[in-house]
Design an enzyme around this catalytic site. Structure first.
Site, PDB file in Angstrom:
ATOM      1  N   ALA A 280      78.062  59.105  -0.900  1.00  0.00           N
ATOM      2  CA  ALA A 280      76.718  59.370  -1.414  1.00  0.00           C
ATOM      3  C   ALA A 280      75.807  59.682  -0.238  1.00  0.00           C
ATOM      4  O   ALA A 280      76.188  59.511   0.924  1.00  0.00           O
ATOM      5  CB  ALA A 280      76.188  58.166  -2.199  1.00  0.00           C
ATOM      6  N   MET A 281      74.582  60.117  -0.550  1.00  0.00           N
ATOM      7  CA  MET A 281      73.602  60.454   0.483  1.00  0.00           C
ATOM      8  C   MET A 281      72.210  60.047   0.029  1.00  0.00           C
ATOM      9  O   MET A 281      71.818  60.321  -1.103  1.00  0.00           O
ATOM     10  CB  MET A 281      73.648  61.952   0.786  1.00  0.00           C
ATOM     11  CG  MET A 281      72.721  62.382   1.891  1.00  0.00           C
ATOM     12  SD  MET A 281      73.201  61.648   3.481  1.00  0.00           S
ATOM     13  CE  MET A 281      71.628  61.708   4.344  1.00  0.00           C
ATOM     14  N   GLU A 282      71.465  59.446   0.954  1.00  0.00           N
ATOM     15  CA  GLU A 282      70.227  58.746   0.637  1.00  0.00           C
ATOM     16  C   GLU A 282      68.990  59.617   0.612  1.00  0.00           C
ATOM     17  O   GLU A 282      67.898  59.158   0.973  1.00  0.00           O
ATOM     18  CB  GLU A 282      70.024  57.612   1.641  1.00  0.00           C
ATOM     19  CG  GLU A 282      69.716  58.045   3.083  1.00  0.00           C
ATOM     20  CD  GLU A 282      70.921  58.222   3.978  1.00  0.00           C
ATOM     21  OE1 GLU A 282      70.747  58.272   5.203  1.00  0.00           O
ATOM     22  OE2 GLU A 282      72.044  58.299   3.451  1.00  0.00           O
ATOM     23  N   HIS A 313      73.529  50.478  -1.564  1.00  0.00           N
ATOM     24  CA  HIS A 313      73.565  50.946  -0.175  1.00  0.00           C
ATOM     25  C   HIS A 313      72.562  52.090   0.008  1.00  0.00           C
ATOM     26  O   HIS A 313      71.742  52.077   0.943  1.00  0.00           O
ATOM     27  CB  HIS A 313      74.990  51.399   0.149  1.00  0.00           C
ATOM     28  CG  HIS A 313      75.175  52.059   1.473  1.00  0.00           C
ATOM     29  ND1 HIS A 313      75.976  51.535   2.457  1.00  0.00           N
ATOM     30  CD2 HIS A 313      74.693  53.228   1.991  1.00  0.00           C
ATOM     31  CE1 HIS A 313      75.964  52.330   3.517  1.00  0.00           C
ATOM     32  NE2 HIS A 313      75.197  53.367   3.248  1.00  0.00           N
ATOM     33  N   GLU A 314      72.625  53.082  -0.881  1.00  0.00           N
ATOM     34  CA  GLU A 314      71.719  54.221  -0.760  1.00  0.00           C
ATOM     35  C   GLU A 314      70.275  53.809  -0.996  1.00  0.00           C
ATOM     36  O   GLU A 314      69.353  54.331  -0.357  1.00  0.00           O
ATOM     37  CB  GLU A 314      72.121  55.330  -1.737  1.00  0.00           C
ATOM     38  CG  GLU A 314      73.553  55.823  -1.594  1.00  0.00           C
ATOM     39  CD  GLU A 314      73.927  56.204  -0.170  1.00  0.00           C
ATOM     40  OE1 GLU A 314      73.072  56.761   0.545  1.00  0.00           O
ATOM     41  OE2 GLU A 314      75.076  55.938   0.228  1.00  0.00           O
ATOM     42  N   HIS A 317      68.670  52.432   2.018  1.00  0.00           N
ATOM     43  CA  HIS A 317      68.281  53.496   2.943  1.00  0.00           C
ATOM     44  C   HIS A 317      66.850  53.982   2.708  1.00  0.00           C
ATOM     45  O   HIS A 317      66.246  54.563   3.624  1.00  0.00           O
ATOM     46  CB  HIS A 317      69.207  54.699   2.780  1.00  0.00           C
ATOM     47  CG  HIS A 317      70.442  54.639   3.601  1.00  0.00           C
ATOM     48  ND1 HIS A 317      70.436  54.347   4.947  1.00  0.00           N
ATOM     49  CD2 HIS A 317      71.751  54.877   3.280  1.00  0.00           C
ATOM     50  CE1 HIS A 317      71.670  54.400   5.411  1.00  0.00           C
ATOM     51  NE2 HIS A 317      72.484  54.720   4.421  1.00  0.00           N
ATOM     52  N   GLU A 336      72.760  52.882   8.925  1.00  0.00           N
ATOM     53  CA  GLU A 336      74.018  52.690   8.204  1.00  0.00           C
ATOM     54  C   GLU A 336      74.500  51.235   8.214  1.00  0.00           C
ATOM     55  O   GLU A 336      75.003  50.739   7.210  1.00  0.00           O
ATOM     56  CB  GLU A 336      75.094  53.615   8.769  1.00  0.00           C
ATOM     57  CG  GLU A 336      74.835  55.091   8.526  1.00  0.00           C
ATOM     58  CD  GLU A 336      74.670  55.455   7.058  1.00  0.00           C
ATOM     59  OE1 GLU A 336      74.983  54.638   6.180  1.00  0.00           O
ATOM     60  OE2 GLU A 336      74.216  56.589   6.795  1.00  0.00           O
TER      61      GLU A 336
END
Length: 866
Positions: A280-282, A313-314, A317, A336
């Protein structure tokens, strides 16, 4: 291109010179539809493009100076600097735009034709084979926004962004800010100051679900956050958006409770997109996930827990990384490591997954332990010279070791002090950039501790310590002295301070293995005596990192190891069991425990493992032990034993249970005997039935993989299965199975498709590589060892870094596990000392895996004499 690999020194020089006031980016994506939509690349020399116009307003503190903007594009139509037209052929070299004679205040306008991607980098374009629909999304980390619009591509040149997008009729478009469609154009609200790599656009006929989150704070202020979740239309029947929203709301509550800083980015969309390279990406306001988190078939709770962990987790961020961002990728851990720790911390504290620390100990830390023993290991705060270094440092050190060290830091300074430091850190540095010292200073404030020595030992040195108990008994059979021996590898000899719990275990009259004594202590230096355990009854098991407080490899004394061989499954505490399993796996990888012994431990004890996530990773480890660490002459016997054991557990598992599903998948992976393959075939065609086992579409493909690899399922069978599952997911499975067939012609075709052609998308490259290397086909793939070393430098030079990584890592001849292959790797490294450092690192890591496998095989061979 010559300037594509931006260096740290160049970034620092540019950041000292420039400040960015804002971006206006206009994209015309109407070219995404029409033309060649059959899923092939078409004419590779003429990539499909879209128009991108960037307006950048920025200041220069040395008028008259020169700098550059970043853009990777097939063509630039026009460049204007402060109203002065520049000749694109003179100022654009394919990756940089030269900017000379800058004024104090500047406006740069770049009109370019940018390329759609099929590698998952930049603006990725996907054609759904199920219905022909086109889907777009962007992925930029660490430096691929320059493939979509001109910019200053480094994390410390933050700015507000305004995006507008023209898209095909009927599409919806999303970006970081809230958007509206007017006169055929989607216009998005200006963002807060953010880095280029976390801007985002998602566009297409996505299935979209909405919800909302409301929070009233103690002062009476109210926060309302619109929530959205989306996936391809073909996945809509499987999309459990309600659970995604549940975890999202629980996470927002948790972080608001602990961070005392309201979510700063307006809306919160989450897009599950196809052919995604990452988990995934934040991107603030528009998080992107790989669509495999939309489960097409039955999965275990471990999969739902894993998805929840990624969501959280995302979300972490949004504060650690988006609100406050590292200056350069050296301090990647500032986002991270914290997100990895916070994901599990929030999972345990806010969701139904209250045992997530067990998964962390068993799975995430295993990733870190492997990475920390590679020759490429590095301190958590790494030396990142350039963007290629940055790409490779999204690794087990930066994520899982960093998170493990933060978990220990919480124990060291106290949870309250840790969270108060985070709160101060956000308020002082909001929308800014930081370095290591900025965080350490607030930690010192809130904890009253000097953080310098801690940071030096844990953040600025590499390597993994081992802790081993040493037990001396007196004449009455009690503990006379218990000491903890700390060791470090020769290459990284640092001995660190550890705060640990030492647990003593004995069996009860009922046969359970339970803890009867526990002491927390600080370990420093090579030998630490745990005085408080003197006089305790003699233990059958000593666990030196009980409760998983520190980051280390656990070792055992002989008594403890023998106890685990006989009674591991009698351990009543699931975290203690997970820690022991991880320690035994590390012993196997280190060539200290024969692989066949690990396999026998699994056969003896895994059937009683209650934690489904632990069981599934044990299955993975057992398969790796057989394939890589077992002596070649024992592989066939070991495979039969594991297949028989898996089938036994499968038949005994509760019908319809998660354990039944896990054992079914493991049995399929181990199946090679004619009778086992016949059972898989029967389960597929319905002539065999296991009560409670639903052979859904995903499980069908799991069974077809080994059938294809052993020559039972041919091309016609796989074509028929694709007709049954004519979807993007089905196509990936079919490609993997096709490449797995035991034929020299099949291997030649797969190799050519991946190494000699650029026709396949990133997802199909991955699938082909996964099918190519089958443990049962070592002889078939042997000729490709030499071809690999001859090809990789060209592949690295010609392909994107993501595809290059897939090829270099995925096709390394690890299954050709003999000295000749090791010698070939060493010869390549010696002859290519001037090759790209990132390429050398990948080869060096794979070479180390091979050397480790050979050492473990030698250890296992000695067990044949027992």
């Amino acid at each position: 291109m010559p300037g594509e690999n931006l260096s740290r020194d160049e970034a620092r020089e540019r950041a000292a010179l420039l400040s960015v006031d804002g971006y206006e980016v206009s994209l015309d994506l109407r070219s995404a539809v029409g033309g060649d939509d059959d899923g092939d690349a078409g004419n590779e020399s003429e990539p499909r493009t879209f128009r991108s116009v960037s307006v950048i307003r920025f200041r220069c503190n040395e008028p008259g100076a020169s700098s550059f903007a970043d853009l990777i594009a097939p063509a630039v139509t026009a460049v204007s600097l402060n109203g002065r037209d520049l000749d694109p052929s003179e100022v654009f070299d394919g990756s940089r735009i030269l900017l000379e004679d800058l004024a104090a205040d500047n406006e740069l306008v770049v009109d370019a034709q940018c390329a759609y991607s099929r590698t998952g980098e930049g603006m990725h374009r996907f054609v759904d084979p199920e219905d022909g629909e086109v889907y777009l999304y962007t992925q930029y980390e660490p430096a691929d926004s320059r493939r979509v619009f001109a910019n200053f591509e480094q994390p410390d040149l933050k700015a507000p962004f305004r995006f507008e997008v023209r898209a095909p009729e009927g599409w919806t478009v999303w970006s970081n800010g809230a958007g509206e469609l007017s006169d055929g154009t989607w216009r998005f609200a200006e963002t807060k100051p953010i880095s280029t790599y976390i801007t985002c656009v998602v566009a297409g006929p996505y299935h979209h679900v909405t919800d909302s989150y409301t929070r009233t704070f103690e002062d009476g202020t109210k926060l309302e956050i619109p929530l959205g979740a989306m996936c391809r239309k073909g996945l809509a029947p499987h999309f459990d958006a309600d659970d995604v929203f549940l975890v999202t709301k629980q996470g927002l509550d948790f972080f608001h409770d602990h961070f005392d800083y309201p979510y700063p980015f307006g809306k919160y969309d989450q897009a599950f997109v196809p052919e995604y390279n990452l988990g995934a990406m934040e991107n603030p306001g528009l998080v992107t996930f790989r669509e495999e988190y939309v489960f097409r078939g039955k999965v275990t709770q471990a999969s739902y827990e894993g998805r929840a962990n990624v969501i959280l987790h995302e979300m972490a961020h949004m504060w650690f990384g988006d609100l406050v961002t590292m200056e350069w990728w050296d301090d990647l851990w500032l986002k991270e490591s914290f997100a990895d720790f916070m994901g599990t911390f929030a999972n345990v504290g806010a969701t139904r997954f209250t045992d997530a620390w067990i998964t962390f100990a068993n799975r995430r830390k295993a990733w870190a332990y492997r990475a920390d023993q590679l020759p490429s290991t590095h301190p958590i705060t790494a030396d990142i010279r350039d963007l290629q270094d940055a790409k490779l440092n999204f690794d087990g050190i930066t994520y899982a070791k960093g998170a493990s060290v933060l978990k220990q830091l919480v124990a060291y300074v106290g949870q309250d002090a840790f969270l108060e430091a985070a709160r101060r850190y956000f308020k002082r540095n909001a929308y800014g950039n930081t370095r290591l010292g900025d965080l350490l200073s607030v930690l010192a404030e809130t904890s009253g501790r000097d953080m310098t020595a801690w940071a030096r030992s844990w953040l600025q040195t590499a390597g993994l310590n081992s802790l081993t108990p040493q037990v001396l008994l007196d004449t009455e059979g009690r503990v006379a002295e218990l000491a903890v021996i700390q060791e470090a590898p020769e290459a990284h000899p640092e001995l660190r301070p550890h705060r640990i719990a030492v647990g003593l275990y004995r069996r009860t009259p009922q046969g359970a293995l339970e803890r009867y004594a526990r002491v927390e202590t600080d370990v420093e230096g090579p030998r630490t005596v745990v005085a408080d355990l003197a006089g305790a009854e003699a233990p059958e098991l000593v666990l030196v990192n009980d409760d998983d407080l520190t980051y280390c490899k656990i070792r055992f004394d002989e008594t403890s190891l023998e106890t685990l061989r006989e009674h591991l499954s009698a351990l009543t505490d699931p975290l203690a069991r997970a820690l022991c399993w991880t320690a035994l796996w590390n012993l196997t990888r280190d060539g200290l425990l024969p692989a066949r012994d690990f396999a026998r431990l699994l056969l003896r004890h895994a059937g009683r493992e209650s934690d489904i996530g632990v069981l599934q990773i044990l299955h993975s480890w057992a398969q790796s032990a057989l394939v890589h660490y077992a002596a070649p002459e024992w592989r066939e016997t070991g495979g039969q034993l594991l297949a028989e054991g898996a089938l036994r557990e499968l038949r005994e598992a509760e019908p319809g249970s998660e354990h039944q599903l896990a054992w079914a998948r493991f049995f399929a992976n181990m199946a090679s005997a004619e009778t086992d393959l016949a059972l898989l075939k029967g389960l597929l065609d319905g002539t065999e039935v296991l009560e409670g086992l639903d052979v859904d579409q995903e499980l069908r493909w799991a069974f077809l993989g080994p059938l294809a690899a052993h020559g039972v399922a041919d091309e016609s069978v796989l074509a028929a299965e694709l007709a049954r599952d004519d979807t993007a997911s089905g196509k990936r499975h079919q490609v993997r199975c096709l490449a797995a067939r035991p034929s020299a012609a099949v291997k030649a075709q797969a190799w050519a498709q991946v190494v000699e052609s650029q026709a396949l998308s990133n997802a199909l490259v991955e699938a082909t590589i996964a099918g190519f290397g089958q443990p049962s086909q070592r002889e078939l793939t042997a000729p490709y060892a030499q071809k690999y070393f001859a090809a990789i430098e060209r592949v690295w030079r010609e392909r994107s870094i993501q595809i290059g990584m897939h090829v270099v890592q995925g096709l390394f001849p690890l299954l050709q596990d003999r000295q000749e292959t090791l010698d070939a790797a060493d010869a390549w490294l010696e002859a290519h000392r001037d090759a790209a450092p990132a390429l050398r690192r990948l080869v060096l890591e794979s070479r180390d895996d091979l050397a480790r496998a050979l050492r473990a095989q030698a250890c296992d061979a000695t067990a044949a004499d027992r």
